[in-house]
Design an enzyme around this catalytic site. Sequence first.
Site, PDB file in Angstrom:
ATOM      1  N   THR A 121      60.121  -0.540  28.636  1.00 38.14           N
ATOM      2  CA  THR A 121      59.387  -1.269  27.588  1.00 38.14           C
ATOM      3  C   THR A 121      58.650  -0.354  26.612  1.00 38.14           C
ATOM      4  O   THR A 121      57.903  -0.840  25.761  1.00 38.14           O
ATOM      5  CB  THR A 121      58.371  -2.214  28.238  1.00 38.14           C
ATOM      6  OG1 THR A 121      57.563  -1.459  29.174  1.00 38.14           O
ATOM      7  CG2 THR A 121      59.071  -3.334  29.005  1.00 38.14           C
ATOM      8  N   GLU A 122      58.869   0.947  26.701  1.00 44.05           N
ATOM      9  CA  GLU A 122      58.082   1.889  25.906  1.00 44.05           C
ATOM     10  C   GLU A 122      58.168   1.622  24.403  1.00 44.05           C
ATOM     11  O   GLU A 122      57.167   1.739  23.687  1.00 44.05           O
ATOM     12  CB  GLU A 122      58.527   3.327  26.202  1.00 44.05           C
ATOM     13  CG  GLU A 122      58.108   3.847  27.569  1.00 44.05           C
ATOM     14  CD  GLU A 122      59.108   3.545  28.658  1.00 44.05           C
ATOM     15  OE1 GLU A 122      59.054   4.190  29.723  1.00 44.05           O
ATOM     16  OE2 GLU A 122      59.971   2.644  28.470  1.00 44.05           O
ATOM     17  N   VAL A 123      59.369   1.283  23.899  1.00 44.35           N
ATOM     18  CA  VAL A 123      59.506   1.079  22.446  1.00 44.35           C
ATOM     19  C   VAL A 123      58.618  -0.052  21.949  1.00 44.35           C
ATOM     20  O   VAL A 123      58.263  -0.088  20.765  1.00 44.35           O
ATOM     21  CB  VAL A 123      60.973   0.807  22.040  1.00 44.35           C
ATOM     22  CG1 VAL A 123      61.824   2.028  22.269  1.00 44.35           C
ATOM     23  CG2 VAL A 123      61.540  -0.420  22.739  1.00 44.35           C
ATOM     24  N   ARG A 124      58.234  -0.949  22.828  1.00 47.13           N
ATOM     25  CA  ARG A 124      57.436  -2.099  22.408  1.00 47.13           C
ATOM     26  C   ARG A 124      55.958  -1.758  22.249  1.00 47.13           C
ATOM     27  O   ARG A 124      55.196  -2.568  21.722  1.00 47.13           O
ATOM     28  CB  ARG A 124      57.633  -3.248  23.390  1.00 47.13           C
ATOM     29  CG  ARG A 124      59.095  -3.696  23.430  1.00 47.13           C
ATOM     30  CD  ARG A 124      59.301  -4.961  24.196  1.00 47.13           C
ATOM     31  NE  ARG A 124      60.717  -5.357  24.142  1.00 47.13           N
ATOM     32  CZ  ARG A 124      61.176  -6.510  24.616  1.00 47.13           C
ATOM     33  NH1 ARG A 124      60.358  -7.374  25.190  1.00 47.13           N
ATOM     34  NH2 ARG A 124      62.466  -6.790  24.519  1.00 47.13           N
ATOM     35  N   ILE A 125      55.561  -0.568  22.718  1.00 50.10           N
ATOM     36  CA  ILE A 125      54.174  -0.139  22.469  1.00 50.10           C
ATOM     37  C   ILE A 125      54.125   1.104  21.583  1.00 50.10           C
ATOM     38  O   ILE A 125      53.103   1.784  21.513  1.00 50.10           O
ATOM     39  CB  ILE A 125      53.393   0.100  23.781  1.00 50.10           C
ATOM     40  CG1 ILE A 125      54.014   1.244  24.602  1.00 50.10           C
ATOM     41  CG2 ILE A 125      53.289  -1.172  24.607  1.00 50.10           C
ATOM     42  CD1 ILE A 125      53.094   1.767  25.694  1.00 50.10           C
TER      43      ILE A 125
END
Length: 244
Positions: A121-125
């Site tokens: 989920t890194e791209v979402r933060i």
Amino acid sequence: MSLVTTAHDRAVATLTLNAPDTRNALSAALVAELADALDRCAKDPAVRAVVLAHTGATFSAGADLKAPPSPYAFVALLRRIVELPKPVVARVAGRVRAGGVGLVSACDLVVASEDADFALTEVRIGVAPALVSLTLLPRLDPRSAARYYLTGERFGAADAARMGLVTATAPDVDEALTPLLDALRKGSPQGLAAAKRLVAARVLETFERDAEELVQRAATLFASAEAREGMTAFLERRDPAWAI
């Protein structure tokens, strides 16, 4: 309360992530305790193999945004697992997110319940799966890595097995673990260590070649304005400014 508990059964040490209130988020304290526990297992001649397990419904939610480990500490933890002269088996019976996926991929074998699910989920933060790439990219098929790195979508245990992240899935994860651990108990300490060096060689080459660059890249991303907005939005349970 210990953030990592240890139990022993017939030459197998089980290290259990024990911070269910934070969904076993990878805080500086938890990473340090797990590293220490792994070091003890490495030095203990009575330990033939290690199981990495978890309390609660989440194996690990990834980095603890309120008390994160340093990038170097997290990379050192991943390398400890890969270099440990004993097989490390992940027991996954729940959700795994971001840095937790990297922790799983550092293990030699992974047994997951059929209802386990994963997400990078890194791209979402506002950041990217930089550090976990050290253990993920040598194991995942490239098309799957591209999809889940870029979209942050969730994927199930069957897909995780297909792409190379998970060794086996089962309705009952403990039932599936039993014959695997019994097989490891039959291996000689020297034979297991030598065999692990062979199968882990490509992952260790990635550490030697890319670790410093990825640490620097992660630090730059986490210090950015977009990452600050993303992490603030996550903690405030709202969409970040760029979400459409």
